[in-house]
Design a protein around this motif. Structure first.
Motif, PDB file in Angstrom:
ATOM      1  N   UNK A  17    -115.260 -73.335  -9.129  1.00 59.73           N
ATOM      2  CA  UNK A  17    -115.012 -74.518  -9.961  1.00 59.73           C
ATOM      3  C   UNK A  17    -113.509 -74.700 -10.180  1.00 59.73           C
ATOM      4  N   UNK A  18    -112.825 -73.623 -10.467  1.00 58.18           N
ATOM      5  CA  UNK A  18    -111.369 -73.673 -10.688  1.00 58.18           C
ATOM      6  C   UNK A  18    -110.635 -74.206  -9.458  1.00 58.18           C
ATOM      7  N   UNK A  19    -110.944 -73.656  -8.318  1.00 59.33           N
ATOM      8  CA  UNK A  19    -110.239 -74.022  -7.091  1.00 59.33           C
ATOM      9  C   UNK A  19    -110.572 -75.456  -6.678  1.00 59.33           C
ATOM     10  N   UNK A  20    -111.821 -75.868  -6.872  1.00 65.11           N
ATOM     11  CA  UNK A  20    -112.204 -77.236  -6.528  1.00 65.11           C
ATOM     12  C   UNK A  20    -111.428 -78.237  -7.372  1.00 65.11           C
ATOM     13  N   UNK A  21    -111.320 -77.967  -8.684  1.00 65.80           N
ATOM     14  CA  UNK A  21    -110.536 -78.865  -9.543  1.00 65.80           C
ATOM     15  C   UNK A  21    -109.063 -78.850  -9.129  1.00 65.80           C
ATOM     16  N   UNK A  22    -108.525 -77.689  -8.826  1.00 65.74           N
ATOM     17  CA  UNK A  22    -107.129 -77.602  -8.383  1.00 65.74           C
ATOM     18  C   UNK A  22    -106.909 -78.434  -7.120  1.00 65.74           C
ATOM     19  N   UNK A  23    -107.868 -78.361  -6.201  1.00 62.07           N
ATOM     20  CA  UNK A  23    -107.711 -79.061  -4.924  1.00 62.07           C
ATOM     21  C   UNK A  23    -107.665 -80.574  -5.104  1.00 62.07           C
ATOM     22  N   UNK A  24    -108.367 -81.077  -6.117  1.00 62.91           N
ATOM     23  CA  UNK A  24    -108.313 -82.506  -6.408  1.00 62.91           C
ATOM     24  C   UNK A  24    -106.875 -82.932  -6.699  1.00 62.91           C
ATOM     25  N   UNK A  25    -106.181 -82.158  -7.511  1.00 65.68           N
ATOM     26  CA  UNK A  25    -104.797 -82.498  -7.844  1.00 65.68           C
ATOM     27  C   UNK A  25    -103.851 -82.272  -6.669  1.00 65.68           C
TER      28      UNK A  25
ATOM     29  N   UNK B 231    -106.646 -77.352   2.882  1.00 69.08           N
ATOM     30  CA  UNK B 231    -105.750 -76.193   2.876  1.00 69.08           C
ATOM     31  C   UNK B 231    -106.022 -75.296   1.669  1.00 69.08           C
ATOM     32  N   UNK B 232    -106.209 -75.920   0.504  1.00 67.86           N
ATOM     33  CA  UNK B 232    -106.379 -75.143  -0.725  1.00 67.86           C
ATOM     34  C   UNK B 232    -107.766 -74.513  -0.828  1.00 67.86           C
ATOM     35  N   UNK B 233    -108.770 -75.188  -0.339  1.00 65.14           N
ATOM     36  CA  UNK B 233    -110.147 -74.704  -0.528  1.00 65.14           C
ATOM     37  C   UNK B 233    -110.664 -73.869   0.636  1.00 65.14           C
ATOM     38  N   UNK B 234    -110.518 -74.392   1.822  1.00 64.64           N
ATOM     39  CA  UNK B 234    -111.095 -73.728   3.000  1.00 64.64           C
ATOM     40  C   UNK B 234    -110.167 -72.663   3.568  1.00 64.64           C
ATOM     41  N   UNK B 235    -108.926 -73.017   3.760  1.00 59.27           N
ATOM     42  CA  UNK B 235    -108.021 -72.080   4.428  1.00 59.27           C
ATOM     43  C   UNK B 235    -107.570 -70.958   3.491  1.00 59.27           C
ATOM     44  N   UNK B 236    -107.324 -71.270   2.221  1.00 53.14           N
ATOM     45  CA  UNK B 236    -106.837 -70.252   1.290  1.00 53.14           C
ATOM     46  C   UNK B 236    -107.956 -69.447   0.649  1.00 53.14           C
ATOM     47  N   UNK B 237    -109.101 -70.078   0.448  1.00 54.93           N
ATOM     48  CA  UNK B 237    -110.167 -69.408  -0.299  1.00 54.93           C
ATOM     49  C   UNK B 237    -111.469 -69.225   0.479  1.00 54.93           C
ATOM     50  N   UNK B 238    -111.557 -69.779   1.665  1.00 54.82           N
ATOM     51  CA  UNK B 238    -112.718 -69.549   2.508  1.00 54.82           C
ATOM     52  C   UNK B 238    -113.962 -70.326   2.113  1.00 54.82           C
TER      53      UNK B 238
END
Length: 267
Positions: A123-131, A152-159
């Motif tokens: 949830x944290x990373x998904x919200x971050x990726x929006x911004x 980049x933020x969701x798939x590449x950094x966090x899988x």
């Protein structure tokens, strides 16, 4: 065809978007285990009508409810129902208002009670990726720059799995306008961004793989592996230097923090 808005039209859209934010903030203030998503649907319908608008989602392409209420492994388009929400659920609510001929609509994921650390992180990373995506929604950039930043933020950094079948979109007199705004892609690709393009940026991110399927009701989209998915959406106007965010998460977050039934430890 892409429709660019006047500043006056953008102002109307901002009013509508922030109305949805206020409705989501009210939901955040009352949300608790034992509530049903059908109760939330009725609550949101009443608030939209009280605001002098109509629920955008109701009967849109035949959709039978006023909100999309997606729980746990439901990515989007979940039908509200009479199943009681429980501690450990995550709930993504997506809804819209049509008023003064323009649409405001966005989505937010709530965490009810305690969840495993990996769900909190999703949830944290998904919200971050929006911004991260919104940062790229400026004049002179491309749709692909938004898409790349989210991926980049969701798939590449966090899988995480970035859903391919569902994307963001232009927004205006209609809920879905050109251009498509994917959550994956290459920098410098797609439409070039011009001032006063209004779009909905909405990462839909799975804890597991990207693969999804549509349930037998023809609407409910679920993860194939049964793992949770998160969904956040802002309405955004492209500007020079810095995008104008039309919706307002701050008022939602304020109510979340006050509600002891909701988990905001990732803030």
């Amino acid at each position: 065809m892409i429709h660019y808005k006047t500043n006056e039209q953008v102002a109307i859209m901002q009013q509508n978007a922030t109305t949805i934010s206020r409705i989501l903030a009210h939901v955040a203030s009352v949300l608790k285990p034992g509530m049903t998503t059908l109760q939330i649907d009725e609550l949101c319908k009443k608030m939209i009508l009280d605001e002098g608008g109509t629920p955008t989602f109701y009967k849109y392409n035949g959709y039978p409810y006023n909100v999309c209420a997606s729980v746990n492994d439901v990515v989007v388009h979940g039908f509200p129902n009479n199943t009681a929400l429980k501690d450990g659920d995550i709930l993504s609510l997506d809804l819209g208002i049509t008023r003064n001929n323009y649409v405001g609509e966005h989505a937010y994921t709530f965490i009810i009670g305690e969840v495993p650390p990996e769900v909190l992180q999703l949830v944290k990373v998904t919200k971050e990726s929006l911004y991260k995506g919104i940062e790229k929604a400026i004049v002179g950039n491309y749709v692909g720059d938004i898409a790349f930043a989210i991926q980049e933020h969701t798939e590449r950094r966090h899988g995480y799995g970035v859903v391919r079948e569902l994307v963001g979109h232009g927004l205006g007199k209609n809920m879905h306008e050109d251009p498509h705004v994917p959550n994956y892609g290459k920098r410098g690709s797609g439409k070039k961004l011009k001032e006063n393009l209004t779009i909905a940026i909405e990462p839909m991110i799975n804890l597991g793989k990207k693969d999804v399927f549509t349930d037998k009701d023809g609407w409910t989209v679920k993860t194939k592996d049964g793992l949770p998915s998160a969904h956040f959406e802002h309405n955004v106007c492209v500007k020079k230097g810095k995008a104008l965010i039309l919706s307002d998460f701050s008022i939602i977050e304020e109510q979340e923090k006050k509600n002891l039934n909701l988990n905001t430890s990732y803030f």
